[in-house]
Design a protein around this motif. Structure first.
Motif, short mmCIF file in Angstrom:
data_model
loop_
_atom_site.label_atom_id
_atom_site.label_comp_id
_atom_site.label_asym_id
_atom_site.label_seq_id
_atom_site.Cartn_x
_atom_site.Cartn_y
_atom_site.Cartn_z
N VAL A 12 0.85 -1.12 -0.16
CA VAL A 12 -0.17 0.17 -0.04
C VAL A 12 0.90 1.38 0.15
N ALA A 13 0.58 2.08 -0.93
CA ALA A 13 1.33 3.27 -0.95
C ALA A 13 1.41 4.09 0.40
N GLU A 14 2.55 4.76 0.83
CA GLU A 14 2.68 5.27 1.91
C GLU A 14 2.05 6.57 2.14
N GLY A 15 1.29 6.97 3.12
CA GLY A 15 0.41 8.14 3.17
C GLY A 15 -0.92 7.65 2.61
N THR A 75 -14.27 -4.75 -4.37
CA THR A 75 -13.92 -3.32 -4.89
C THR A 75 -13.07 -2.66 -4.05
N TYR A 76 -12.39 -1.69 -4.44
CA TYR A 76 -11.33 -1.12 -3.74
C TYR A 76 -11.36 0.63 -3.63
N PHE A 77 -10.90 1.09 -2.70
CA PHE A 77 -10.98 2.70 -2.52
C PHE A 77 -9.68 3.09 -1.92
N VAL A 78 -8.99 4.19 -2.70
CA VAL A 78 -7.68 4.46 -2.17
C VAL A 78 -7.91 5.82 -1.58
N VAL A 79 -7.80 6.03 -0.20
CA VAL A 79 -8.04 7.16 0.57
C VAL A 79 -7.04 7.56 1.18
N PRO A 80 -6.84 8.60 1.64
CA PRO A 80 -5.81 9.44 2.57
C PRO A 80 -5.43 8.80 3.77
N ALA A 81 -4.23 8.63 4.20
CA ALA A 81 -4.08 7.68 5.53
C ALA A 81 -4.95 8.27 6.61
N GLY A 82 -5.76 7.29 7.12
CA GLY A 82 -6.57 7.76 8.60
C GLY A 82 -8.03 8.00 7.92
N GLY A 83 -8.02 8.42 6.51
CA GLY A 83 -9.40 8.54 5.96
C GLY A 83 -10.53 7.79 6.02
#
Length: 187
Positions: A81-84, A158-166
């Motif tokens: 998972v991408a950092e942040g 299904t996937y969702f990319v959110v900001p860290a802690g979002g």
């Protein structure tokens, strides 16, 4: 300056009429857009607890699992998972209309999934990604897309990319354009 003042005074009623009529015309045209915009929003969402079926049209949707892979966690590092960021993984069970038919094009009914979560500036929304943004294992028989109109029941990840802690306090929103403003709030 007296020439400008004189011109302004002699044309005051015309300037006022243009201002009032112009403002009224703008407000009138936006009123139609606002009503149309509101009718396309999923603002009649029904709460459906995890594991329970929610009816959307003639089909049903069940949120079977919701996993958050935090980029700065052991799981996040293991699955790239991408950092942040966090990746929200939603496993859904979709059961289309049992009376629907592939032969009737009117029976085809798509739906969309969004992830919504509170934030300091109000609720934020993310649309599903069409690919797995991590190395998180994907089910072999994972479905593609959403059709509530006909066919056999199937599983969809299904996937969702959110900001860290979002993802804290978030839920999956399921909606279909033809059924708006009704939607399902799966949590």
């Amino acid at each position: 300056m007296t020439r400008v003042g004189s011109w302004f005074r002699s044309n005051l009623w015309a300037l006022l009429a243009v201002t009032v009529l112009g403002t009224g015309a703008v407000l009138y045209s936006f009123a139609f857009d606002w009503v149309s915009f509101q009718n396309r929003q999923p603002n009649e969402a029904v709460d459906i607890p995890r594991g329970e079926p929610g009816t959307l049209g003639a089909g049903t949707i069940v949120l079977e699992d919701l996993v958050v892979l935090a980029g700065d966690s052991d799981d996040g590092r293991r699955y790239d998972v991408a950092e942040g960021t966090d990746v929200v993984v939603a496993d859904l069970r979709i059961t289309p209309d049992p009376e629907g038919s592939e032969d009737n094009e009117d029976d085809y009914q798509t739906c969309d999934f969004f992830f919504r979560a509170p934030s300091p500036v109000g609720e934020r929304e993310w649309w599903q990604t069409s690919y797995n943004p991590t190395t998180y294992p994907e089910p072999e028989d994972n479905g593609y897309g959403c059709n509530l109109g006909y066919g056999e029941a199937y599983d969809l990840r299904t996937y969702f990319v959110v900001p860290a802690g979002g993802a804290d306090g978030g839920y999956v929103l399921a909606s279909s354009e033809v059924l708006l403003p009704r939607a399902l709030r799966l949590h």
